[in-house]
Design a protein around this motif. Structure first.
Motif, PDB file in Angstrom:
ATOM      1  N   MET A   1      -0.975  -0.480  15.039  1.00 34.51           N
ATOM      2  CA  MET A   1      -1.447  -1.176  15.161  1.00 34.51           C
ATOM      3  C   MET A   1      -2.938  -0.870  14.186  1.00 34.51           C
ATOM      4  N   LYS A   2      -3.985  -1.963  13.596  1.00 35.50           N
ATOM      5  CA  LYS A   2      -4.748  -2.282  13.551  1.00 35.50           C
ATOM      6  C   LYS A   2      -6.144  -1.743  14.143  1.00 35.50           C
ATOM      7  N   ILE A   3      -7.067  -0.953  13.811  1.00 32.89           N
ATOM      8  CA  ILE A   3      -8.208  -0.580  14.243  1.00 32.89           C
ATOM      9  C   ILE A   3      -9.070  -1.255  15.482  1.00 32.89           C
ATOM     10  N   ASN A   4      -9.081  -2.125  14.642  1.00 34.05           N
ATOM     11  CA  ASN A   4      -9.842  -3.032  15.860  1.00 34.05           C
ATOM     12  C   ASN A   4      -9.009  -3.012  17.159  1.00 34.05           C
ATOM     13  N   GLU A   5      -6.952  -2.915  17.457  1.00 35.20           N
ATOM     14  CA  GLU A   5      -6.529  -2.996  18.445  1.00 35.20           C
ATOM     15  C   GLU A   5      -6.934  -2.307  19.045  1.00 35.20           C
ATOM     16  N   ARG A  18     -13.915   4.789  12.850  1.00 37.55           N
ATOM     17  CA  ARG A  18     -14.139   5.395  11.060  1.00 37.55           C
ATOM     18  C   ARG A  18     -14.532   7.294  11.011  1.00 37.55           C
ATOM     19  N   PHE A  19     -16.122   7.249  12.351  1.00 33.11           N
ATOM     20  CA  PHE A  19     -16.305   8.271  12.260  1.00 33.11           C
ATOM     21  C   PHE A  19     -15.611   9.646  12.670  1.00 33.11           C
ATOM     22  N   TYR A  20     -14.966   9.167  13.898  1.00 32.07           N
ATOM     23  CA  TYR A  20     -13.779  10.216  14.119  1.00 32.07           C
ATOM     24  C   TYR A  20     -12.671  10.702  12.900  1.00 32.07           C
ATOM     25  N   GLU A  21     -12.363   9.679  12.538  1.00 33.69           N
ATOM     26  CA  GLU A  21     -11.702   9.908  11.087  1.00 33.69           C
ATOM     27  C   GLU A  21     -12.568  11.441   9.967  1.00 33.69           C
ATOM     28  N   ARG A  22     -13.461  10.689   9.852  1.00 30.11           N
ATOM     29  CA  ARG A  22     -14.673  11.562   8.591  1.00 30.11           C
ATOM     30  C   ARG A  22     -14.686  13.008   9.183  1.00 30.11           C
ATOM     31  N   LYS A  23     -15.109  12.982  10.765  1.00 33.08           N
ATOM     32  CA  LYS A  23     -14.801  14.246  11.055  1.00 33.08           C
ATOM     33  C   LYS A  23     -13.783  15.289  11.336  1.00 33.08           C
ATOM     34  N   ASN A  24     -12.709  14.451  11.100  1.00 29.98           N
ATOM     35  CA  ASN A  24     -11.252  15.217  11.121  1.00 29.98           C
ATOM     36  C   ASN A  24     -10.772  15.600  12.771  1.00 29.98           C
ATOM     37  N   LEU A  25     -10.935  14.043  13.258  1.00 30.49           N
ATOM     38  CA  LEU A  25     -11.254  14.776  14.612  1.00 30.49           C
ATOM     39  C   LEU A  25      -9.676  13.419  15.297  1.00 30.49           C
ATOM     40  N   ILE A  26      -9.262  13.053  14.779  1.00 31.48           N
ATOM     41  CA  ILE A  26      -7.814  12.580  14.298  1.00 31.48           C
ATOM     42  C   ILE A  26      -7.185  12.831  13.677  1.00 31.48           C
ATOM     43  N   PRO A  27      -5.779  13.501  14.033  1.00 26.92           N
ATOM     44  CA  PRO A  27      -5.152  13.872  12.769  1.00 26.92           C
ATOM     45  C   PRO A  27      -3.839  12.902  12.290  1.00 26.92           C
ATOM     46  N   ASP A  28      -3.154  13.238  11.046  1.00 30.08           N
ATOM     47  CA  ASP A  28      -3.183  12.613  10.518  1.00 30.08           C
ATOM     48  C   ASP A  28      -1.540  11.397  11.052  1.00 30.08           C
ATOM     49  N   LYS A  29      -1.109  12.805  11.756  1.00 30.15           N
ATOM     50  CA  LYS A  29      -0.003  12.099  12.600  1.00 30.15           C
ATOM     51  C   LYS A  29      -0.055  10.901  13.434  1.00 30.15           C
ATOM     52  N   PHE A  30      -1.388  10.401  13.608  1.00 32.66           N
ATOM     53  CA  PHE A  30      -1.406   8.983  14.584  1.00 32.66           C
ATOM     54  C   PHE A  30      -1.923   8.040  13.548  1.00 32.66           C
ATOM     55  N   VAL A  31      -2.324   7.910  12.752  1.00 34.70           N
ATOM     56  CA  VAL A  31      -3.140   7.387  11.303  1.00 34.70           C
ATOM     57  C   VAL A  31      -1.960   6.927  10.293  1.00 34.70           C
ATOM     58  N   GLN A  32      -1.301   6.332   9.615  1.00 32.57           N
ATOM     59  CA  GLN A  32      -0.365   6.358   8.505  1.00 32.57           C
ATOM     60  C   GLN A  32      -1.689   4.814   7.682  1.00 32.57           C
ATOM     61  N   ARG A  33      -1.580   4.465   6.368  1.00 30.36           N
ATOM     62  CA  ARG A  33      -1.343   3.723   5.894  1.00 30.36           C
ATOM     63  C   ARG A  33      -0.584   2.407   5.518  1.00 30.36           C
ATOM     64  N   ASP A  34      -0.729   0.912   5.445  1.00 30.42           N
ATOM     65  CA  ASP A  34       0.315   0.030   4.791  1.00 30.42           C
ATOM     66  C   ASP A  34      -0.413   0.125   3.467  1.00 30.42           C
ATOM     67  N   GLU A  35       0.669  -0.577   3.308  1.00 32.99           N
ATOM     68  CA  GLU A  35       0.895  -1.108   1.660  1.00 32.99           C
ATOM     69  C   GLU A  35      -0.467  -1.491   1.499  1.00 32.99           C
ATOM     70  N   ASN A  36      -1.277  -2.552   2.232  1.00 32.61           N
ATOM     71  CA  ASN A  36      -2.684  -2.572   1.473  1.00 32.61           C
ATOM     72  C   ASN A  36      -4.012  -1.747   1.150  1.00 32.61           C
ATOM     73  N   ASN A  37      -2.955  -0.224   2.333  1.00 36.39           N
ATOM     74  CA  ASN A  37      -4.111   1.024   2.308  1.00 36.39           C
ATOM     75  C   ASN A  37      -5.308   0.433   3.277  1.00 36.39           C
ATOM     76  N   ARG A  39      -5.433   1.392   7.531  1.00 37.94           N
ATOM     77  CA  ARG A  39      -5.253   1.968   8.493  1.00 37.94           C
ATOM     78  C   ARG A  39      -4.192   1.685   9.476  1.00 37.94           C
ATOM     79  N   VAL A  40      -2.889   1.971   9.807  1.00 41.06           N
ATOM     80  CA  VAL A  40      -2.187   1.633  10.621  1.00 41.06           C
ATOM     81  C   VAL A  40      -1.841   3.170  11.715  1.00 41.06           C
ATOM     82  N   TYR A  41      -2.426   2.540  13.195  1.00 39.02           N
ATOM     83  CA  TYR A  41      -2.741   3.840  14.142  1.00 39.02           C
ATOM     84  C   TYR A  41      -1.624   3.209  14.739  1.00 39.02           C
TER      85      TYR A  41
END
Length: 119
Positions: A1-5, A18-37, A39-41
């Motif tokens: 899923m994209k961030i808007n979804e 995005r704030f949660y990500e900066r604060k390390n609140l969202i573990p990496d296991k929930f977020v990947q990066r696609d070929e365009n960099n 975020r894919v959740y």
């Protein structure tokens, strides 16, 4: 899923995610990066963020939640457990005060309180 979804499904603004990500609140296991960099959740992020909203609603700070979910800090189970137990104690203290206040307000309504004005 994209961030808007994710934003639509959770009711959280994109800026909050995005704030949660900066604060390390969202573990990496929930977020990947696609070929365009971008975020894919993963779909599990929705349940995780619902849990975060619950913790925030009972007065956990962003920092406390971040410590609970952090894998990098290697906090022991005991440290995390004490943090949660302390929050439970705080909630019980608040509940006790609310019961006392409710009893007092009922006494006012019943005219049994030493209060200046009768209802």
């Amino acid at each position: 899923m994209k961030i808007n979804e994710v934003s639509k499904l959770t009711g959280l603004p994109i800026s909050t995610l995005r704030f949660y990500e900066r604060k390390n609140l969202i573990p990496d296991k929930f977020v990947q990066r696609d070929e365009n960099n971008y975020r894919v959740y993963s779909e599990e992020i929705v349940d995780f963020l619902d849990d975060v909203k619950t913790l925030l609603s009972v007065n956990f700070s962003i920092e406390e939640i971040s410590l609970l979910v952090s894998q990098e800090l290697n906090l022991s189970y005991e440290v995390k457990k004490k943090t949660v137990e302390q929050k439970i104690k705080e909630m019980e203290d608040i509940q006790k005060q609310l019961r006392k206040s409710k009893t007092f307000l009922h006494a006012i309504l019943d005219g049994k309180a030493n209060f200046q004005t009768k209802c």
